[in-house]
Scaffold this active site. Structure first.
Site, PDB file in Angstrom:
ATOM      1  N   HIS A  19       0.816  -1.216   0.000  1.00 20.55           N
ATOM      2  CA  HIS A  19       0.000   0.000   0.000  1.00 20.55           C
ATOM      3  C   HIS A  19       0.849   1.265   0.000  1.00 20.55           C
ATOM      4  CE1 HIS A  19      -4.188   0.591  -0.286  1.00 20.55           C
ATOM      5  NE2 HIS A  19      -4.497   0.861   0.955  1.00 20.55           N
ATOM      6  N   ASN A  66      -6.996   6.204   3.384  1.00 16.13           N
ATOM      7  CA  ASN A  66      -8.403   6.445   3.069  1.00 16.13           C
ATOM      8  C   ASN A  66      -8.799   7.909   3.093  1.00 16.13           C
ATOM      9  OD1 ASN A  66      -8.395   3.689   2.989  1.00 16.13           O
ATOM     10  ND2 ASN A  66      -9.799   3.408   4.692  1.00 16.13           N
ATOM     11  N   ASP A  92      -0.543   2.344  -5.407  1.00 17.27           N
ATOM     12  CA  ASP A  92      -0.412   0.907  -5.619  1.00 17.27           C
ATOM     13  C   ASP A  92      -1.641   0.400  -6.375  1.00 17.27           C
ATOM     14  OD1 ASP A  92      -1.926   1.499  -3.134  1.00 17.27           O
ATOM     15  OD2 ASP A  92      -2.176  -0.663  -3.046  1.00 17.27           O
ATOM     16  N   ASN A 113      -9.273   3.024  -2.083  1.00 26.41           N
ATOM     17  CA  ASN A 113      -9.893   4.030  -1.219  1.00 26.41           C
ATOM     18  C   ASN A 113      -9.165   5.369  -1.211  1.00 26.41           C
ATOM     19  OD1 ASN A 113     -12.098   2.462  -0.441  1.00 26.41           O
ATOM     20  ND2 ASN A 113     -10.916   1.453   1.163  1.00 26.41           N
TER      21      ASN A 113
END
Length: 193
Positions: A19, A66, A92, A113
């Site tokens: 991530h 997020n 990513d 997100n």
């Protein structure tokens, strides 16, 4: 002026996870051009410099993935940037094979997100994103564990090469050749060519 955001999660716990591909790639771009990303500003760490003759602001949002759009949107609004031409995002992509890139001028968040939050805060899906493949999750795997996991040695090598190419692509985009970057770097398995 061009705003370049690398997406990731702050803190040593998340360093070099799938991530955090955006953080790793923007750090690579910054190192290439002697830019230090460390000044806190608008919920991000910021570095300023010049790439391909253009003034750039490099940021690593510190809000967790997020909520990445809070920082990106704040910078875009403050500097009155046109997202379609002046905002570039590294992220990513678990739907891409490790080592592949996907560059787009617009489009959905594709389940990411961080990108979804950026779309919400910019009020448009028209911004340049460079998605870096971090490999597919195993069947019946846990997505959170997957994206917060680290690559094995062979995938890490593929990722490092893709991250370098993502920086090359970003430099082409900054120089004004988004279509050329898409044509050159969107090829499937381009790391084998």
């Amino acid at each position: 002026m061009i705003l370049i955001a690398g997406l990731g999660n702050p803190g040593t716990k998340y360093e070099h996870t799938r991530h955090n591909a955006g953080f790793d790639t923007i750090d690579r771009l910054a190192a290439r051009h002697g830019i230090v990303i460390e000044r806190p500003d608008r919920k991000a760490l910021r570095g300023d410099g010049v790439i391909e003759g253009q003034k750039v602001i490099l940021i690593k949002p510190q809000t967790f993935m997020n909520l990445s759009g809070e920082s990106v949107g704040d910078f875009a609004n403050f500097y009155k940037l046109d997202p379609a031409t002046q905002v570039v995002v590294f992220s990513d992509d678990v739907d891409l094979d490790c080592g592949n890139l996907r560059i787009r001028k617009k489009g959905s968040a594709g389940g990411h997100n961080g990108l979804k939050n950026i779309i919400e805060h910019l009020g448009t899906d028209k911004f340049i994103r460079i998605r870096i493949g971090t490999g597919h999750m195993l069947p019946h795997g846990d997505m959170i564990s997957h994206v917060l996991g680290r690559l094995d040695q062979s995938d890490q090598k593929l990722f490092d090469e893709a991250s370098k190419r993502a920086c090359d692509a970003c430099e082409m985009i900054i120089a004004g050749d988004i279509d050329g970057a898409m044509n050159k770097f969107n090829q499937k398995n381009s790391h084998n060519k």
